[in-house]
Design an enzyme around this catalytic site. Structure first.
Site, PDB file in Angstrom:
ATOM      1  CG  ASN A 110      -1.716   1.255   1.375  1.00 25.54           C
ATOM      2  OD1 ASN A 110      -2.440   1.603   0.466  1.00 25.54           O
ATOM      3  ND2 ASN A 110      -1.587   1.937   2.493  1.00 25.54           N
TER       4      ASN A 110
ATOM      5  CG  HIS B  60      -3.961   6.560   0.219  1.00 25.65           C
ATOM      6  ND1 HIS B  60      -3.465   6.413  -1.065  1.00 25.65           N
ATOM      7  CD2 HIS B  60      -2.894   6.382   1.051  1.00 25.65           C
ATOM      8  CE1 HIS B  60      -2.171   6.153  -1.009  1.00 25.65           C
ATOM      9  NE2 HIS B  60      -1.797   6.122   0.253  1.00 25.65           N
TER      10      HIS B  60
END
Length: 272
Positions: A96, A243
């Site tokens: 990520n 996000h």
């Protein structure tokens, strides 16, 4: 339970669970980030894999050594050493943001060690007109620059990470805030993350890019350069998501990623 590995210049913290094909999970660079805070809720859906969830150097329980190289390059080398220490010759990498950049760097420098890549809004590849920074990165860098950041600043940061702000719970904010005070990175602002753009074509692993359509930290418009630069890349965009794709859209994330990783088991041969 968190364990540590000697990777030469530090003890890298990690958590291991499950059995099967190895998957290495690499978290982002946000304040208070740890491997398990990023991915702990996803792991039950992957218990038929051997999951190695890393605290990257300087985050969580992993100390940061003195370094004179970009963060992405430094972290990628230590993750590679950890894989070796754990007897893992080759693995899927799931990363990520900053962790996605670390995963790309490993795939560039050691392609023989990577089966498949899953990258959620990865860093390391900037548009030519940056800065100015998106608001999410502005908040991240502002938090890093504070001598003693406040819980209010953490709350503002966490709210920017999710489209559904009810997911920015007090418990999550408190967890991230307390973790950030334990391991607040001492870095220049903005940090020297490193530039992966010139070497995107070296990534031979099949790659899945996952992006939240409303991401305010690594915007969807930044995906094009990565999508076009990696020879075998595909992009999935999740609407009403910012996000933290793996957190905000966990059921969809788990299903999409499992399907992508198990293609290899079904007989699709990764590129060398």
């Amino acid at each position: 339970m968190t364990s540590t590995l000697d990777v030469g210049d530090l003890e890298l913290a990690y958590t291991e669970s499950g059995t099967g094909a190895p998957v290495v999970w690499l978290h982002g660079s946000g304040p208070g980030a740890t491997g398990m805070s990023n991915f702990g809720a996803n792991l039950p859906a992957f218990d038929d894999f051997r999951n190695i969830v890393v605290d990257l150097p300087g985050w969580g329980r992993s100390p940061r050594p003195v370094m004179d190289e970009p963060l992405i390059f430094h972290a990628a080398e230590r993750v590679g050493r950890a894989m070796t220490a754990l007897g893992i010759d080759r693995a899927h990498l799931v990363g990520n943001s900053y962790g996605g950049a670390v995963a790309m760097r490993i795939a560039m420098s050691h392609p023989e060690r990577v089966d498949r890549l899953v990258l959620m809004a990865p860093g390391g590849v900037l548009p030519t007109d940056a800065p100015p920074w998106p608001v999410g990165l502005e908040r991240l860098f502002g938090y890093m620059a504070a001598e003693r950041p406040s819980r209010e600043a953490m709350s503002e940061f966490v709210h920017l990470m999710v489209y559904d702000e009810t997911l920015a719970t007090d418990a999550l904010i408190d967890e991230r805030y307390e973790s950030s005070l334990r391991a607040h990175p001492e870095l220049p602002v903005p940090p020297n993350f490193g530039d992966l753009t010139p070497d995107l074509g070296l990534i031979g692993a099949p790659t899945l890019l996952l992006w939240g359509r409303e991401d305010q930290t690594v915007p969807l418009s930044w995906a094009t350069k990565i999508l076009n630069g990696i020879p075998d890349a595909e992009l999935r965009v999740l609407p009403n998501c910012r996000h933290w794709v793996q957190y905000e859209r966990a059921p969809e994330f788990n299903q999409i990623v499992r399907e992508f990783l198990t293609r290899a088991a079904a007989g699709v041969t990764p590129k060398e």
